[in-house]
Design a protein around this motif. Structure first.
Motif, PDB file in Angstrom:
ATOM      1  N   PRO A  28       0.805  -1.239   0.000  1.00 18.11           N
ATOM      2  CA  PRO A  28       0.000   0.000   0.000  1.00 18.11           C
ATOM      3  C   PRO A  28       0.835   1.286   0.000  1.00 18.11           C
ATOM      4  CG  PRO A  28      -1.035  -1.600   1.426  1.00 18.11           C
ATOM      5  CD  PRO A  28       0.285  -2.193   1.000  1.00 18.11           C
ATOM      6  N   SER A  29       2.011   1.238   0.592  1.00 19.87           N
ATOM      7  CA  SER A  29       2.866   2.441   0.579  1.00 19.87           C
ATOM      8  C   SER A  29       3.291   2.791  -0.846  1.00 19.87           C
ATOM      9  CB  SER A  29       4.097   2.227   1.460  1.00 19.87           C
ATOM     10  OG  SER A  29       4.913   1.184   0.965  1.00 19.87           O
ATOM     11  N   PHE A  30       3.390   1.784  -1.713  1.00 23.23           N
ATOM     12  CA  PHE A  30       3.777   2.049  -3.096  1.00 23.23           C
ATOM     13  C   PHE A  30       2.706   2.852  -3.832  1.00 23.23           C
ATOM     14  CE2 PHE A  30       6.361  -2.123  -2.917  1.00 23.23           C
ATOM     15  CZ  PHE A  30       7.439  -1.459  -2.370  1.00 23.23           C
ATOM     16  N   ASP A  31       1.440   2.565  -3.535  1.00 18.28           N
ATOM     17  CA  ASP A  31       0.356   3.331  -4.157  1.00 18.28           C
ATOM     18  C   ASP A  31       0.488   4.810  -3.810  1.00 18.28           C
ATOM     19  OD1 ASP A  31      -1.035   1.205  -5.451  1.00 18.28           O
ATOM     20  OD2 ASP A  31      -1.901   0.617  -3.534  1.00 18.28           O
ATOM     21  N   ILE A  32       0.837   5.080  -2.557  1.00 12.41           N
ATOM     22  CA  ILE A  32       1.015   6.460  -2.110  1.00 12.41           C
ATOM     23  C   ILE A  32       2.166   7.115  -2.878  1.00 12.41           C
ATOM     24  CG2 ILE A  32       1.549   7.930  -0.122  1.00 12.41           C
ATOM     25  CD1 ILE A  32       0.447   5.595   1.642  1.00 12.41           C
ATOM     26  N   LEU A  33       3.290   6.400  -2.979  1.00 11.79           N
ATOM     27  CA  LEU A  33       4.480   6.957  -3.626  1.00 11.79           C
ATOM     28  C   LEU A  33       4.288   7.136  -5.129  1.00 11.79           C
ATOM     29  CD1 LEU A  33       7.189   4.909  -1.681  1.00 11.79           C
ATOM     30  CD2 LEU A  33       6.592   7.326  -1.362  1.00 11.79           C
ATOM     31  N   ILE A  34       3.697   6.164  -5.787  1.00 11.70           N
ATOM     32  CA  ILE A  34       3.446   6.268  -7.228  1.00 11.70           C
ATOM     33  C   ILE A  34       2.520   7.450  -7.514  1.00 11.70           C
ATOM     34  CG2 ILE A  34       2.346   5.120  -9.200  1.00 11.70           C
ATOM     35  CD1 ILE A  34       3.418   2.451  -8.020  1.00 11.70           C
ATOM     36  N   ASN A  35       1.577   7.688  -6.616  1.00 16.85           N
ATOM     37  CA  ASN A  35       0.625   8.784  -6.785  1.00 16.85           C
ATOM     38  C   ASN A  35       1.298  10.158  -6.742  1.00 16.85           C
ATOM     39  OD1 ASN A  35      -2.160   9.655  -7.093  1.00 16.85           O
ATOM     40  ND2 ASN A  35      -2.031  10.404  -4.995  1.00 16.85           N
ATOM     41  N   VAL A  36       2.485  10.233  -6.105  1.00 18.78           N
ATOM     42  CA  VAL A  36       3.178  11.526  -6.010  1.00 18.78           C
ATOM     43  C   VAL A  36       4.458  11.551  -6.850  1.00 18.78           C
ATOM     44  CG1 VAL A  36       2.195  12.141  -3.780  1.00 18.78           C
ATOM     45  CG2 VAL A  36       4.349  10.848  -3.848  1.00 18.78           C
ATOM     46  N   GLY A  37       4.589  10.590  -7.768  1.00 19.76           N
ATOM     47  CA  GLY A  37       5.676  10.700  -8.732  1.00 19.76           C
ATOM     48  C   GLY A  37       6.693   9.586  -8.788  1.00 19.76           C
ATOM     49  N   GLU A  64      15.843  15.048  -5.806  1.00 17.50           N
ATOM     50  CA  GLU A  64      15.093  16.252  -5.438  1.00 17.50           C
ATOM     51  C   GLU A  64      13.590  16.031  -5.583  1.00 17.50           C
ATOM     52  OE1 GLU A  64      19.167  17.048  -5.967  1.00 17.50           O
ATOM     53  OE2 GLU A  64      17.774  16.167  -7.429  1.00 17.50           O
ATOM     54  N   VAL A  65      13.179  15.328  -6.629  1.00 14.44           N
ATOM     55  CA  VAL A  65      11.757  15.018  -6.810  1.00 14.44           C
ATOM     56  C   VAL A  65      11.268  14.153  -5.654  1.00 14.44           C
ATOM     57  CG1 VAL A  65      10.100  13.759  -8.242  1.00 14.44           C
ATOM     58  CG2 VAL A  65      11.777  15.277  -9.311  1.00 14.44           C
ATOM     59  N   HIS A  66      12.066  13.155  -5.294  1.00 13.82           N
ATOM     60  CA  HIS A  66      11.727  12.277  -4.170  1.00 13.82           C
ATOM     61  C   HIS A  66      11.574  13.064  -2.879  1.00 13.82           C
ATOM     62  CE1 HIS A  66      13.621  10.306  -0.599  1.00 13.82           C
ATOM     63  NE2 HIS A  66      12.641   9.453  -0.810  1.00 13.82           N
ATOM     64  N   GLU A  67      12.543  13.928  -2.584  1.00 16.79           N
ATOM     65  CA  GLU A  67      12.507  14.703  -1.343  1.00 16.79           C
ATOM     66  C   GLU A  67      11.304  15.640  -1.302  1.00 16.79           C
ATOM     67  OE1 GLU A  67      15.033  14.898   1.593  1.00 16.79           O
ATOM     68  OE2 GLU A  67      14.501  12.951   0.777  1.00 16.79           O
ATOM     69  N   HIS A  68      11.006  16.290  -2.405  1.00 18.22           N
ATOM     70  CA  HIS A  68       9.874  17.211  -2.454  1.00 18.22           C
ATOM     71  C   HIS A  68       8.562  16.461  -2.233  1.00 18.22           C
ATOM     72  CE1 HIS A  68       7.460  20.664  -3.619  1.00 18.22           C
ATOM     73  NE2 HIS A  68       6.793  19.867  -4.462  1.00 18.22           N
ATOM     74  N   ALA A  69       8.418  15.308  -2.902  1.00 17.47           N
ATOM     75  CA  ALA A  69       7.161  14.555  -2.812  1.00 17.47           C
ATOM     76  C   ALA A  69       6.932  13.995  -1.412  1.00 17.47           C
ATOM     77  CB  ALA A  69       7.155  13.435  -3.844  1.00 17.47           C
ATOM     78  N   THR A  70       7.980  13.459  -0.812  1.00 15.60           N
ATOM     79  CA  THR A  70       7.809  12.773   0.479  1.00 15.60           C
ATOM     80  C   THR A  70       7.884  13.722   1.665  1.00 15.60           C
ATOM     81  OG1 THR A  70      10.168  12.195   0.498  1.00 15.60           O
ATOM     82  CG2 THR A  70       8.627  10.563  -0.405  1.00 15.60           C
ATOM     83  N   SER A  71       8.182  14.985   1.428  1.00 20.49           N
ATOM     84  CA  SER A  71       8.186  15.944   2.530  1.00 20.49           C
ATOM     85  C   SER A  71       6.817  16.572   2.750  1.00 20.49           C
ATOM     86  CB  SER A  71       9.219  17.051   2.278  1.00 20.49           C
ATOM     87  OG  SER A  71       8.876  17.807   1.127  1.00 20.49           O
TER      88      SER A  71
END
Length: 206
Positions: A28-37, A64-71
């Motif tokens: 389920p965490s992957f759905d969250i991450l895929i949804n934000v890039g 940078e994309v990862h950090e922005h999305a997960t922050s």
């Protein structure tokens, strides 16, 4: 160092009894991450000789994309809620710009090795990277490596294997043996594990 076009987050964690019995509860965490890039698919697995330890590989366009999305506070909250159903404690992680795609496509297992340079000098780290580049050119596309974003003197290596008896460190090639000997004169092996990764979402058979 030649660079793959993505940044990869490698996460390792202690999973609860439910995860040990069914590692798909971590998806389920992957759905969250895929949804934000995050790139699809994401990958997950268990340590082959200890299924209580889990691993994930998630690719992003850049660190940078990862950090922005997960922050984002909402994303953080959703990921925390998902992790509570899987983890028994805080996970460990690192972010790597690998030399090539880190997920082997034609081998059933992945060997993941962490190498820590014996000296923290920039020169020593560069030497380790140079030797790994030469090793990669000899082993081929099933071998990828890169320094971690968190510490440029710590390197992560991934290599496809057919069994736990295989290792990129074992070879009959004399030139490759010499390179590996030189590598371990400069770096210590601080982790070496085997896992069989699964993709999420599962690729379609169509």
């Amino acid at each position: 160092m030649p660079s793959w076009s993505a940044s990869t987050e490698f996460t390792f964690f202690n999973g609860n009894a439910a995860f040990q019995n069914d590692p798909t509860i971590s998806t389920p965490s992957f759905d969250i991450l895929i949804n934000v890039g995050a790139h699809s698919p994401c990958y997950y697995g268990q340590k082959l000789d200890d299924p209580s330890i889990g691993y994930t590989f998630v690719n992003w366009d850049s660190y940078e994309v990862h950090e922005h999305a997960t922050s984002d506070p909402k994303v953080k909250e959703e990921l925390l809620a998902a992790s509570k159903k899987v983890l028994t404690g805080p996970p460990g992680f690192c972010n790597v710009n690998f030399s090539g795609p880190p997920i082997p496509q034609d081998k059933p297992l992945m060997q993941v090795t962490e190498l820590t340079a014996k000296s923290t000098s920039q020169e020593n780290g560069q030497k380790v990277g140079d030797i790994l580049s030469q090793i990669a050119s000899k082993i081929g596309p099933n071998f990828a490596y890169g320094p971690t974003h968190e510490s440029p003197n710590v390197f992560l290596v991934t290599c496809g294997q057919t069994s736990m008896k295989g290792s990129w460190e074992v070879t009959e090639d004399q030139a490759l043996k010499t390179l590996i000997l030189q590598l371990f004169q400069l770096a210590d092996k601080t982790m070496d594990i085997y896992t069989a990764l699964m993709a999420y979402p599962k690729p379609s058979c169509d």
